[in-house]
Write an enzyme that holds these catalytic residues in place. Structure first.
Site, PDB file in Angstrom:
ATOM      1  N   THR A 112      -7.019   7.128  -0.609  1.00 30.05           N
ATOM      2  CA  THR A 112      -6.504   7.678   0.638  1.00 30.05           C
ATOM      3  C   THR A 112      -5.012   7.515   0.745  1.00 30.05           C
ATOM      4  O   THR A 112      -4.446   6.556   0.249  1.00 30.05           O
ATOM      5  CB  THR A 112      -7.175   7.009   1.857  1.00 30.05           C
ATOM      6  N   SER A 114      -3.489   6.687   3.250  1.00 31.05           N
ATOM      7  CA  SER A 114      -3.154   5.621   4.186  1.00 31.05           C
ATOM      8  C   SER A 114      -3.483   4.247   3.620  1.00 31.05           C
ATOM      9  O   SER A 114      -3.623   3.282   4.351  1.00 31.05           O
ATOM     10  CB  SER A 114      -3.915   5.824   5.505  1.00 31.05           C
ATOM     11  N   CYS A 115      -3.610   4.144   2.302  1.00 28.55           N
ATOM     12  CA  CYS A 115      -4.039   2.883   1.704  1.00 28.55           C
ATOM     13  C   CYS A 115      -2.940   1.839   1.696  1.00 28.55           C
ATOM     14  O   CYS A 115      -3.186   0.684   1.383  1.00 28.55           O
ATOM     15  CB  CYS A 115      -4.543   3.105   0.272  1.00 28.55           C
ATOM     16  N   GLY A 116      -1.699   2.234   2.005  1.00 26.22           N
ATOM     17  CA  GLY A 116      -0.632   1.250   2.067  1.00 26.22           C
ATOM     18  C   GLY A 116       0.086   1.035   0.762  1.00 26.22           C
ATOM     19  O   GLY A 116       1.055   0.279   0.708  1.00 26.22           O
ATOM     20  N   LEU A 117      -0.361   1.677  -0.311  1.00 24.33           N
ATOM     21  CA  LEU A 117       0.320   1.542  -1.587  1.00 24.33           C
ATOM     22  C   LEU A 117       1.471   2.528  -1.682  1.00 24.33           C
ATOM     23  O   LEU A 117       1.510   3.524  -0.975  1.00 24.33           O
ATOM     24  CB  LEU A 117      -0.660   1.796  -2.741  1.00 24.33           C
TER      25      LEU A 117
END
Length: 282
Positions: A112, A114-117
């Protein structure tokens, strides 16, 4: 099993007049996907095509790539404390010999936007896991006029949207514009998973001679799902994200956005679009 639509009472106000009436809403329920009996993911979806949804999700995760790798998908009986079947839990059994991935949070590094990676990590993950390179030989060649006609064909096939106005859709078209499949869901990513999962069940992966059209925007997640299924062209009626454009450029995916009427933006993979024909018409 949950229904695709449900009825709810609403107060309707029109030009100052107030009335009470039932309204048709799209249903939204959780679906838990288990892999070989172990919980894997939960998604909010519109009930229907649940097995295709689970299969398509596992294609995008890099777990499945061919129908023979899938042994079975079943609803889990006794999913509640009283033993009743909610039809909201499915268990996917892989065929003997198919490697079962480590079911941990680290597994989701590429699922996704929005996974923050960081973008680089997300792009690298998809490139590493993808089974089917975007390799349509000879390349799919599309006239802009043909692309421009696809949204109306998709809209005409959206049966539930006409009653609710609340569903996303994903459709597969041939390079000649023939509608091959269409699926609806409250989540745009679920609609794509249902299309891809049905293709896996029918032994049609990779989808290297097809166009994927989505009714909303083109996020990184949707571009990822197209790449994982070997789809060479992704078109959206709304905008793409920057990371979706980066992924398309790296993998060779043709990405078209703002496909509305005779207008569109080509963000990557322009070699599949007959730009000379469009220029001549202009």
């Amino acid at each position: 099993m949950g229904r695709v639509t449900e009825r709810r009472r609403v107060i309707r106000i029109r030009d100052g007049a107030v009335s009470t009436r039932p309204d048709t809403l799209v249903a939204e329920e959780p679906l838990e996907i288990r892999l070989n009996g172990k919980p894997l993911a939960i998604t909010m979806r519109t009930p229907g095509d649940d097995f295709a949804l689970a299969a398509g999700f596992l294609v995008s995760e890099g777990v499945l790539g061919a129908a023979e790798e899938l042994q079975s998908i079943v609803y889990c009986a006794g999913a509640t404390a009283d033993g009743s079947n909610t039809y909201n839990v499915v268990d996917v059994q892989l065929a003997p010999g198919v490697e079962v991935p480590d079911i941990t949070l680290e597994r989701n590094v590429y699922t996704t936007s929005s996974c923050g990676l960081c973008g680089k990590a997300s792009l690298d993950a998809v490139r590493t896991v993808a089974r089917f390179p975007v390799d349509d030989t000879p390349p799919v060649r599309l006239e802009p006029a043909l692309l421009a006609a696809l949204p109306d064909r998709l809209r005409a096939a959206q049966r539930v949207f006409d009653r609710t106005g609340g569903l996303h859709a994903a459709a597969l078209f041939s390079p000649e514009g023939e509608l091959l499949d269409v699926r609806e869901d409250v989540g745009r990513h679920n609609a794509v998973d249902k299309v891809v999962g049905r293709a896996l069940q029918d032994s049609r992966l990779p989808l290297s001679r097809s166009v994927l059209l989505v009714s909303g925007r083109a996020s990184f997640e949707l571009a990822q799902k197209a790449v994982m299924a070997g789809i060479p062209v992704l078109a959206a009626v709304s905008a793409p994200s920057s990371l979706a454009v980066d992924l398309a450029a790296e993998t060779g995916l043709t990405l078209v956005g703002f496909l509305r009427g005779a207008s569109m933006n080509v963000y990557a993979g322009e070699h599949r679009i007959a730009l000379a024909a469009a220029a001549a018409q202009g």
